[in-house]
Enzyme design. Sequence first.
Site, PDB file in Angstrom:
ATOM      1  N   ASN A 189       0.897  -1.162   0.000  1.00 16.73           N
ATOM      2  CA  ASN A 189       0.000   0.000   0.000  1.00 16.73           C
ATOM      3  C   ASN A 189       0.928   1.202   0.000  1.00 16.73           C
ATOM      4  O   ASN A 189       1.678   1.384   0.973  1.00 16.73           O
ATOM      5  CB  ASN A 189      -0.865  -0.069   1.262  1.00 16.73           C
ATOM      6  CG  ASN A 189      -1.840   1.089   1.443  1.00 16.73           C
ATOM      7  OD1 ASN A 189      -2.250   1.329   2.565  1.00 16.73           O
ATOM      8  ND2 ASN A 189      -2.233   1.763   0.393  1.00 16.73           N
TER       9      ASN A 189
ATOM     10  N   GLN B 223      -2.127   6.711  -1.565  1.00 14.40           N
ATOM     11  CA  GLN B 223      -2.445   7.899  -0.767  1.00 14.40           C
ATOM     12  C   GLN B 223      -1.258   8.870  -0.758  1.00 14.40           C
ATOM     13  O   GLN B 223      -0.089   8.448  -0.736  1.00 14.40           O
ATOM     14  CB  GLN B 223      -2.758   7.523   0.702  1.00 14.40           C
ATOM     15  CG  GLN B 223      -4.157   7.017   0.935  1.00 14.40           C
ATOM     16  CD  GLN B 223      -4.325   5.525   0.710  1.00 14.40           C
ATOM     17  OE1 GLN B 223      -3.348   4.749   0.774  1.00 14.40           O
ATOM     18  NE2 GLN B 223      -5.533   5.101   0.439  1.00 14.40           N
TER      19      GLN B 223
ATOM     20  N   ASN C 289      -6.572  10.391  -0.357  1.00 18.75           N
ATOM     21  CA  ASN C 289      -6.688   9.229  -1.233  1.00 18.75           C
ATOM     22  C   ASN C 289      -6.311   9.598  -2.662  1.00 18.75           C
ATOM     23  O   ASN C 289      -6.235  10.776  -3.013  1.00 18.75           O
ATOM     24  CB  ASN C 289      -8.132   8.706  -1.212  1.00 18.75           C
ATOM     25  CG  ASN C 289      -8.446   7.890   0.024  1.00 18.75           C
ATOM     26  OD1 ASN C 289      -7.648   7.062   0.462  1.00 18.75           O
ATOM     27  ND2 ASN C 289      -9.615   8.128   0.600  1.00 18.75           N
TER      28      ASN C 289
ATOM     29  N   CYS D  89      -5.178   6.267   8.165  1.00 23.29           N
ATOM     30  CA  CYS D  89      -4.493   5.386   7.224  1.00 23.29           C
ATOM     31  C   CYS D  89      -3.459   4.593   8.028  1.00 23.29           C
ATOM     32  O   CYS D  89      -2.414   5.129   8.409  1.00 23.29           O
ATOM     33  CB  CYS D  89      -3.828   6.175   6.103  1.00 23.29           C
ATOM     34  SG  CYS D  89      -3.040   5.104   4.871  1.00 23.29           S
ATOM     35  N   GLY D  90      -3.786   3.337   8.279  1.00 22.39           N
ATOM     36  CA  GLY D  90      -2.941   2.541   9.171  1.00 22.39           C
ATOM     37  C   GLY D  90      -1.556   2.279   8.601  1.00 22.39           C
ATOM     38  O   GLY D  90      -0.551   2.460   9.298  1.00 22.39           O
TER      39      GLY D  90
ATOM     40  N   ASN E 216     -11.745   5.790  10.322  1.00 23.76           N
ATOM     41  CA  ASN E 216     -12.418   5.886   9.011  1.00 23.76           C
ATOM     42  C   ASN E 216     -13.442   4.760   8.898  1.00 23.76           C
ATOM     43  O   ASN E 216     -13.445   3.825   9.672  1.00 23.76           O
ATOM     44  CB  ASN E 216     -11.368   5.858   7.888  1.00 23.76           C
ATOM     45  CG  ASN E 216     -10.539   4.574   7.900  1.00 23.76           C
ATOM     46  OD1 ASN E 216     -10.635   3.741   8.798  1.00 23.76           O
ATOM     47  ND2 ASN E 216      -9.713   4.407   6.878  1.00 23.76           N
TER      48      ASN E 216
ATOM     49  N   HIS F  55     -15.626   1.511   7.650  1.00 21.93           N
ATOM     50  CA  HIS F  55     -15.432   0.211   6.996  1.00 21.93           C
ATOM     51  C   HIS F  55     -16.687  -0.635   7.094  1.00 21.93           C
ATOM     52  O   HIS F  55     -17.381  -0.615   8.113  1.00 21.93           O
ATOM     53  CB  HIS F  55     -14.277  -0.555   7.658  1.00 21.93           C
ATOM     54  CG  HIS F  55     -12.929   0.045   7.389  1.00 21.93           C
ATOM     55  ND1 HIS F  55     -12.100  -0.408   6.384  1.00 21.93           N
ATOM     56  CD2 HIS F  55     -12.281   1.095   7.968  1.00 21.93           C
ATOM     57  CE1 HIS F  55     -10.996   0.334   6.364  1.00 21.93           C
ATOM     58  NE2 HIS F  55     -11.085   1.252   7.312  1.00 21.93           N
TER      59      HIS F  55
ATOM     60  N   ASN G  44     -15.025   2.024   2.994  1.00 20.45           N
ATOM     61  CA  ASN G  44     -13.999   1.040   2.601  1.00 20.45           C
ATOM     62  C   ASN G  44     -14.636  -0.347   2.683  1.00 20.45           C
ATOM     63  O   ASN G  44     -15.294  -0.666   3.677  1.00 20.45           O
ATOM     64  CB  ASN G  44     -12.798   1.129   3.558  1.00 20.45           C
ATOM     65  CG  ASN G  44     -12.066   2.456   3.429  1.00 20.45           C
ATOM     66  OD1 ASN G  44     -11.333   2.683   2.472  1.00 20.45           O
ATOM     67  ND2 ASN G  44     -12.282   3.358   4.385  1.00 20.45           N
TER      68      ASN G  44
ATOM     69  N   GLU H 197     -10.609  -0.005  -1.348  1.00 20.38           N
ATOM     70  CA  GLU H 197     -10.509   1.189  -0.524  1.00 20.38           C
ATOM     71  C   GLU H 197     -11.314   2.367  -1.091  1.00 20.38           C
ATOM     72  O   GLU H 197     -11.242   2.656  -2.295  1.00 20.38           O
ATOM     73  CB  GLU H 197      -9.049   1.637  -0.400  1.00 20.38           C
ATOM     74  CG  GLU H 197      -8.231   0.781   0.542  1.00 20.38           C
ATOM     75  CD  GLU H 197      -6.954   1.473   0.936  1.00 20.38           C
ATOM     76  OE1 GLU H 197      -6.969   2.710   1.086  1.00 20.38           O
ATOM     77  OE2 GLU H 197      -5.935   0.783   1.075  1.00 20.38           O
ATOM     78  N   ARG H 198     -12.006   3.030  -0.201  1.00 19.28           N
ATOM     79  CA  ARG H 198     -12.657   4.300  -0.542  1.00 19.28           C
ATOM     80  C   ARG H 198     -11.605   5.230  -1.158  1.00 19.28           C
ATOM     81  O   ARG H 198     -10.537   5.406  -0.572  1.00 19.28           O
ATOM     82  CB  ARG H 198     -13.232   4.920   0.719  1.00 19.28           C
ATOM     83  CG  ARG H 198     -13.806   6.296   0.565  1.00 19.28           C
ATOM     84  CD  ARG H 198     -14.335   6.868   1.873  1.00 19.28           C
ATOM     85  NE  ARG H 198     -13.307   7.055   2.897  1.00 19.28           N
ATOM     86  CZ  ARG H 198     -13.539   7.716   4.047  1.00 19.28           C
ATOM     87  NH1 ARG H 198     -14.748   8.204   4.314  1.00 19.28           N
ATOM     88  NH2 ARG H 198     -12.563   7.836   4.944  1.00 19.28           N
TER      89      ARG H 198
ATOM     90  N   CYS I 262      -4.470  -2.769   3.443  1.00 16.81           N
ATOM     91  CA  CYS I 262      -5.186  -1.648   4.050  1.00 16.81           C
ATOM     92  C   CYS I 262      -5.119  -1.842   5.561  1.00 16.81           C
ATOM     93  O   CYS I 262      -5.707  -2.794   6.092  1.00 16.81           O
ATOM     94  CB  CYS I 262      -6.628  -1.628   3.568  1.00 16.81           C
ATOM     95  SG  CYS I 262      -7.593  -0.283   4.291  1.00 16.81           S
TER      96      CYS I 262
ATOM     97  N   THR J  44      -6.188   0.066   8.139  1.00 23.89           N
ATOM     98  CA  THR J  44      -7.440   0.301   8.863  1.00 23.89           C
ATOM     99  C   THR J  44      -8.454  -0.791   8.520  1.00 23.89           C
ATOM    100  O   THR J  44      -9.267  -1.169   9.358  1.00 23.89           O
ATOM    101  CB  THR J  44      -8.030   1.682   8.517  1.00 23.89           C
ATOM    102  OG1 THR J  44      -8.062   1.844   7.099  1.00 23.89           O
ATOM    103  CG2 THR J  44      -7.215   2.790   9.165  1.00 23.89           C
ATOM    104  N   GLY J  45      -8.363  -1.317   7.284  1.00 24.01           N
ATOM    105  CA  GLY J  45      -9.238  -2.437   6.925  1.00 24.01           C
ATOM    106  C   GLY J  45      -8.933  -3.663   7.756  1.00 24.01           C
ATOM    107  O   GLY J  45      -9.839  -4.362   8.236  1.00 24.01           O
TER     108      GLY J  45
HETATM  109  N1  LIG Z   1      -8.965   4.594   1.737  1.00 24.67           N
HETATM  110  C1  LIG Z   1      -9.016   4.868   3.179  1.00 24.67           C
HETATM  111  C2  LIG Z   1      -7.762   5.622   3.620  1.00 24.67           C
HETATM  112  C3  LIG Z   1      -6.545   4.787   3.545  1.00 24.67           C
HETATM  113  C4  LIG Z   1      -6.690   3.562   4.402  1.00 24.67           C
HETATM  114  C5  LIG Z   1      -5.659   2.473   4.134  1.00 24.67           C
HETATM  115  N2  LIG Z   1      -4.663   2.786   3.145  1.00 24.67           N
HETATM  116  C6  LIG Z   1      -4.979   2.103   5.421  1.00 24.67           C
HETATM  117  O1  LIG Z   1      -3.834   1.666   5.389  1.00 24.67           O
HETATM  118  O2  LIG Z   1      -5.625   2.263   6.476  1.00 24.67           O
HETATM  119  C7  LIG Z   1     -10.193   5.767   3.469  1.00 24.67           C
HETATM  120  O3  LIG Z   1     -10.648   6.474   2.565  1.00 24.67           O
HETATM  121  O4  LIG Z   1     -10.652   5.758   4.617  1.00 24.67           O
END
Ligand SMILES: N[C@H](CCC[C@H](N)C(=O)O)C(=O)O
Length: 276
Positions: free
Chosen positions: A13, A47, A65, A74-75, A149, A151, A182, A200-201, A209, A211-212
Amino acid sequence: MRIDFTKMHGLGNDFIVLDGRVHALPPVDAAFASALADRHTGIGCDQLIVLEPSMDADFRMRIFNADGSEVEACGNATRAVGLLHGEPARIETLGGLVISTPTDGGISVQMGKPRFDWNAIPLAYAMDTHAMPVAWEELVNPIAVNVGNPHVIFFVADPYAIDMARIGPMIETDPLFPERINVNVAGITARDAITLRVWERGAGLTRACGTGACATAIGAMKRGLVDRRVTVTLPGGPLVIEWREDNEIVMTGPATEAFRGSFDAADFGAHIRIAI
Ligand SMILES: N[C@H](CCC[C@H](N)C(=O)O)C(=O)O
């Protein structure tokens, strides 16, 4: 105006990091961010990360993004800037304060506490977010979690059997999600193991991801499918997620600095405001 950047990634990522703590940056807006992120006409990244001084933490991290949308968390990028910082850091984000700490397993990040209420995700109307009575084709009965964020998580037999490129954007932009969402499809492989893919959003299908991984782990724990410490394996590799007794989410995994470079701000439409 030449701007230095660092290209980094967390399990593939990838990010362009601009450090406004050490040199002046032009105002960053959606157009500038999306121009930089474009993999055909720009430098390319999932990002854009902009570091700025903070009154309340060691520094502020802004997250844009690839489509230019500025978001709360963004984790993987938090681990990347934690690597750059080199020592424990308190980081201000739109999603709240996060804390990165270099460890022998990579970088460990305290991501904050999860939120589950429908209006904290947010959803457009009241709904049980633990078992949502909604479906998009074969993806049914998800759980929604906000980890800074938003999910939505679907548990399936085989995440790699899902056509994410087709169904991901359908869900991301559904009116049920006023700030978009997301989209996570996850398979439980053991009490301490999850396989995950994320649409991802604002960025699409990414190699990982952070946060995912956090949201999916929390969702699986809430449903009693896994223990409170789990390895989440994404296409780019594994992350370890722990939901501590104090309700904090802790993610641990690698971060990588790929290369450093510079570009001319005018090449990417940066609106240089001449100080009058
Ligand atoms: N697309 C995510 C942001 C980046 C999250 C992802 N890259 C991570 O590592 O957490 C959002 O719009 O909330």
